[in-house]
Scaffold this active site. Structure first.
Site, mmCIF file in Angstrom:
data_model
loop_
_atom_site.group_PDB
_atom_site.id
_atom_site.type_symbol
_atom_site.label_atom_id
_atom_site.label_comp_id
_atom_site.label_asym_id
_atom_site.label_seq_id
_atom_site.Cartn_x
_atom_site.Cartn_y
_atom_site.Cartn_z
ATOM 1 N N LYS A 248 1.241 -1.505 0.214
ATOM 2 C CA LYS A 248 0.015 -0.114 0.039
ATOM 3 C C LYS A 248 1.159 1.469 -0.116
ATOM 4 O O LYS A 248 2.139 1.157 0.791
ATOM 5 C CB LYS A 248 -0.781 -0.127 1.372
ATOM 6 C CG LYS A 248 -1.892 1.094 0.727
ATOM 7 C CD LYS A 248 -2.776 0.631 2.369
ATOM 8 C CE LYS A 248 -4.218 1.813 2.458
ATOM 9 N NZ LYS A 248 -4.885 1.781 3.526
ATOM 10 N N SER B 4 -9.969 1.892 2.983
ATOM 11 C CA SER B 4 -8.825 3.275 1.870
ATOM 12 C C SER B 4 -8.183 1.798 1.247
ATOM 13 O O SER B 4 -7.551 2.354 0.406
ATOM 14 C CB SER B 4 -8.016 4.359 3.096
ATOM 15 O OG SER B 4 -7.063 2.703 3.491
ATOM 16 N N SER C 29 -9.598 -0.529 7.381
ATOM 17 C CA SER C 29 -9.256 -0.500 5.712
ATOM 18 C C SER C 29 -8.162 -1.902 5.334
ATOM 19 O O SER C 29 -8.168 -1.447 4.065
ATOM 20 C CB SER C 29 -8.074 0.703 5.713
ATOM 21 O OG SER C 29 -9.168 2.119 5.656
#
Lengths: 499, 504
Positions: free
Chosen positions: B81, B156, B180
């Site tokens: 990420k 997210s 997330s």
């Protein structure tokens, strides 16, 4: 310059009582920064002592320097504070280009040390100063504004930021309000800062150099009308950088506040800057109540909970407190109370200790520091330890006197030379050709000329009136430009006139 | 392109590598080919580092051929990420303000991946600074859900979840501040784990909310998650909130996969109103399966849960407002001079850079947090929220006194259409209602795919929660359920995902 009307200090005190609060910031001399492993050395090239953590690069996290915690605890103990069993860091949020995170990691309502006191002496009276708290925080970087005449941001062409200082550990010591005999307020403020400097210096946790900014004092001052219980509005004079300036800042602010209040005006709550050259203060930033730092506990740092065992261990290894040390030194040195008071008042205690350690007697060390050096300090407005001459140099000069190579009078020239940077005392003696003449041939000729030049005096000495010898000695010394051994001259005169 | 390689689990790949049946270069190239084929449309990646990944793969192959002892996952590629610092690779956090920024250092997680020899394929898309539940708040455009490209992948960490679900990467790293990792896991049919707070180092994880953020694995199987968890977890002296103890034996727990006698609590408050019927139905079936396998299932009530969402939306923006203050255009990132100002002050440059560099959701939370921390409001907002955390922790502790793990649906709904909730932040915030409590009190959570909702044929996730530091319980229970479900389906759920069009 300010157009303010000042009320003379003594007159101000007939109508108002000063109330002070002092904040002292002390940079710790840990090898590494508060929250990372960067070195803390003073004077390095800009931005060479930085890393992702103290630059607050995205993602970097702080970790507390255990050595800084230890220093903070020792400092708290020396200030007779309680040491928190559990405390936290907080974030003080505000924007400033020299602050990498745009918040300062500090302690807010949970300081590591609190509720302490120190006792300071001014002219034989002891004043107790209450310490509200001593908390840990990190220093900011330094902005350098290039171009423009003032060095301030206004008018500058551009600004550079040096983050070497960002993250250096600081302790902030905050007093409770100080209300003392009004006319003593400036002297007490000075004595307090000086006392804390001695105390912390003795611990070895900071260099406590005001000239390098490792000890910085802020003076908060307000006046209240005599008989009133209502505190006035305070001003905060920032970063005062010598003991003498602390005293002057308090005096000046008393005069300034009184001027405003007498004219029916209102003192503005603001930060002010002390001007060394004029001894005045200038308005800085207006400090309104709207300042909102949005403190909250720092979630990136685990709380600090020093064990009681550790605290007691640190307490046991504290150095002798200054008051105890003073009593001991006074006894060792056989100083009178007055001698001791003068010594401390002049800030000469450590200098005398060091001079004695370098080989002089206490009386001799005192003679130089409280006489010759104090006079020079007064003339130049420096503190004794900023004159440019060290205790070991003083001891070296005394050794030259004891060896008969110079005399007291010549010693003053040696001081001049050392202070002027001409080298060690030995080098100055050689360089300035100050060596005493003790060669009997040269001296004998000078004595003969002096006797010939003043037959009246010579006759009186022959008649047994030895008190007149001084006149002839003086004449010889004058001819020899002071570089004669006065004792030998006297002997020669008496020898020649007794035959 | 070798479809078998991209569809293999990390554990299968690791075994093939160890047996020298396949090389890391082949696996890595297969992933890169798959990314090249499908990611143009999916947009799971913000940055692909083909050269770097292949170089690591080649190095690992060479070391393996020399007979060197390597870590179990050495040579298995991974996606990271874009909120974790990667030395030499762009790290933008999905924000314009960090466009082009290349960190000079590695996050601890990244460093551990590198040390273990996992080729890093690239950085995955995310909501800007991890603020959002749909990956639509990325400044670089949204990621699409591989199951239905008109829908969101969750957020997210939508990029990491989509990359794993679309067979672009066998493994990915996500971060979870309020769900997330777990919520996108549920929406994409992948396994997502939020470890115990402090179980995986936060050093180098660009903070949204420091007291809530936690990095963790995104995978297609429970065992893969456990393998990755053990690799990245454990104490880190660079993070003062890191747990000074070893990771619990999560791999052993995932291999054990036995729920006989396990006491499971169904959280009453997480599953009623607002939960989609198809989600509810799959959840109930899964609980039935657990019961049939010998688990003891009881209903548990946690009354303070009703305050969790409110507390979260005070704590998170408060910390975020402070954490994001460093993005001021003074030292790194973009600098946007104010328009029409000849001689701008530092403050004006900061303001215009932040105005241009931050998106709406980030600004919304900064303003919210600044307000919540301001003097006069601190006690009412931040202070109260912290008290809720204490009460919540107490209530969960009471619940865990009676059961080993708690379960709930991970997300109230399946993946919703792109744009559906973009103009309604509150509706989007509600999607995190089941995942947020774990972040507030620091306990671990795992989301496991448990089937498709009948009404839309989209994946449903079931969330396991365990007490702090009992992460191994999650892996044991989830692996057991995973096995039961695969027996029932005759294979993994993810195998049922529709084929993606190859876009060239």
């Amino acid at each position: 310059m300010s157009s303010e009307t000042l009320v003379p200090f003594d007159e101000a005190l007939t109508r108002y009582d000063p109330v002070m609060g002092l904040e002292i910031h002390i940079e710790l001399n840990t090898a590494t920064k508060m929250f990372c492993g960067c070195p803390t050395g003073f004077g390095a090239e800009p931005n060479t002592q930085v890393c992702p953590i103290c630059l607050a690069l995205p993602g970097a996290l702080p970790v507390v320097n255990a050595k800084a915690i230890e220093s903070a605890i020792r400092m708290g103990l020396a200030l007779n504070c309680e040491i928190a069993t559990w405390c936290r860091f907080a974030r003080k949020n505000y924007f400033y280009p020299d602050m990498p995170k745009n918040f300062q990691t500090s302690q807010y309502d949970e300081p590591i040390a609190f509720d302490g006191f120190v006792e300071v002496e001014v002219e034989g009276e002891t004043y107790r100063i209450e310490i509200e708290r001593a908390h840990m925080e990190e220093d900011t970087g330094k902005a350098l504004h290039v171009g423009g005449s003032t060095g301030r941001i206004h008018g500058a062409d551009f600004s550079l930021v040096d983050y070497n200082r960002a993250g250096i550990p600081l302790i902030e010591i905050v007093t409770r309000t100080i209300e003392v005999t009004p006319e003593k307020a400036p002297a007490v403020a000075r004595a307090y800062v000086s006392h804390v400097r001695d105390l912390i210096g003795g611990l070895g946790v900071s260099d406590v150099r005001m000239d390098q900014g490792s000890l910085r004092a802020d003076v908060n001052l307000s006046l209240k009308p005599k008989g009133s219980e209502v505190l006035g509005t305070r001003s905060e004079t920032k970063n005062v950088n010598s003991f003498r300036s602390v005293e002057r800042a308090v005096r000046y602010e008393i005069s300034r506040h009184a001027g405003i209040l007498d004219a029916g005006g209102k003192v503005v709550q603001e930060t002010r800057h002390f001007q060394e050259d004029s001894g005045t203060t200038l308005s800085g930033r207006e400090k309104s109540d709207a300042d909102d730092y949005r403190y909250f506990p720092e979630p990136d740092l685990a709380p600090v909970s020093p064990s009681r065992e550790w605290v007691e261990e640190l307490r046991a290894t504290l150095p002798e407190p200054p008051a105890v040390r003073r009593s001991r030194l006074q006894a060792d040195w056989k100083f009178s109370d007055l001698d001791m008071r003068d010594t401390i008042g002049a800030g000469a205690l450590d200098l005398i200790v060091a001079t004695v350690e370098a080989g002089t007697t206490p009386q001799t060390a005192k003679k130089w520091w409280l006489g010759e050096m104090a006079r020079r300090a007064n003339e130049t407005g420096h503190d004794l330890d900023a004159l440019g001459i060290t205790p070991s140099q003083v001891a070296e000069i005394q050794a030259l006197i004891d060896a008969g190579r110079i005399n007291d009078k010549l010693a003053r020239s040696v001081f001049d030379g050392v202070i002027a940077g001409e080298g060690s005392p030995e080098e100055v003696v050689v360089g300035r050709q100050l060596e005493v003449v003790s060669d009997d041939g040269a001296l004998g000729e000078a004595v003969d000329r002096a006797i010939a030049g003043d037959p009246d005096a010579a006759q009186k000495i022959r008649d047994g009136n030895l008190g007149v010898a001084g006149a002839l000695i003086g004449a010889v010394m004058k001819e020899m430009r002071g570089q004669a051994d006065a004792g030998r001259v006297r002997e020669l005169i008496l020898e020649k006139l007794s035959s | 392109m070798n479809p078998d390689l991209t569809r293999s689990t990390a554990d299968e790949l690791a075994r093939s590598l160890a047996a020298k049946d396949v090389s890391s270069v082949e696996i890595t190239q297969a992933s890169l080919d798959r990314i090249a084929a499908v990611d143009g449309d999916l947009h799971a990646f913000l940055h692909v580092d083909a050269d770097g990944a292949l170089a690591v793969a080649a190095e690992i192959d060479a070391r393996r051929s020399k007979g060197e002892q390597l870590s179990y996952l050495a040579g298995v590629p991974i996606a990271v990420k874009d909120v974790l610092a990667t030395k030499g690779l762009p790290t933008t956090c999905g924000s314009k303000i960090l466009e082009g920024w290349i960190p000079p250092y590695d996050a601890t997680v990244t460093a551990r991946l590198k040390a273990a020899g996992l080729p890093i394929l690239g950085k995955t898309n995310m909501d800007e600074f991890a603020m959002g539940s749909s990956t639509e708040h990325s400044a670089y455009g949204p990621t699409r859900n591989p199951w239905d490209r008109t829908r969101v992948p969750g957020g997210s960490g939508g990029g990491s979840a989509a990359a794993v679900a679309a067979f672009e990467a066998p493994l990915a790293i996500g971060t979870d501040t309020g769900g997330s990792i777990r919520q996108p896991g549920a929406l994409t049919g992948t396994v997502g784990v939020k470890p115990t707070y402090g179980g995986v180092s936060r050093y180098g994880l660009v903070a949204m909310a420091s007291s809530l953020d936690q990095a963790g694995p995104v995978t297609r199987t429970v065992l893969d998650a456990a393998l990755l968890h053990e690799l990245i977890g454990g104490h880190d002296p660079m993070d003062s909130t890191s747990i000074p103890e070893p990771v619990p034996g999560v791999v052993a727990a995932a291999r054990r996969a036995d729920v006989k006698g396990l006491r499971i609590g169904v959280v009453k408050e997480l599953g009623g109103e607002g939960f989609q019927p198809g989600v509810r139905a799959r959840f109930d079936e899964a609980v039935e399966l657990l019961t049939s396998a010998g688990a003891e299932v009881v209903e548990v009530s946690i009354p303070s849960l009703q305050y969790a969402l409110g507390a979260y939306y005070l704590v998170m923006p408060s910390e975020a407002s402070s954490n994001l203050a460093k993005f001021d255009a003074m030292r790194y990132g973009v600098r946007v001079p104010p328009a029409g100002v000849d001689d701008p002050s530092a403050e004006q440059v900061m303001a215009s850079s932040r105005e241009a560099g931050f998106g709406d959701e980030v600004k919304r939370r900064i303003i919210l947090g600044t307000y919540a921390l301001s003097s006069g409001y601190y006690d009412a907002y931040y202070g109260s929220a912290q008290k809720v955390r204490t009460i919540l922790a107490r209530d969960f502790a009471a619940a865990f006194a009676g059961v080993d793990v708690l379960v709930s649906p991970t997300s109230p709904t399946t993946a919703y259409p792109l744009g559906d909730k973009l103009d309604d932040p509150l509706a989007m915030y509600l999607g995190d209602v089941a995942t947020i409590p774990a972040n507030l009190i620091g306990i671990p959570g795992l989301s496991l795919p448990v089937g498709l909702a009948t009404e839309d044929d989209l994946p449903v996730g079931l969330q396991f929660l365990a007490p702090q530091k009992a992460d191994d319980r999650l892996y044991n229970a989830a692996a057991a359920l995973e096995r039961l479900l695969e027996e029932k389906w005759g294979g993994s759920l993810i195998a049922q995902a529709p084929e993606l069009e190859v876009v060239r």
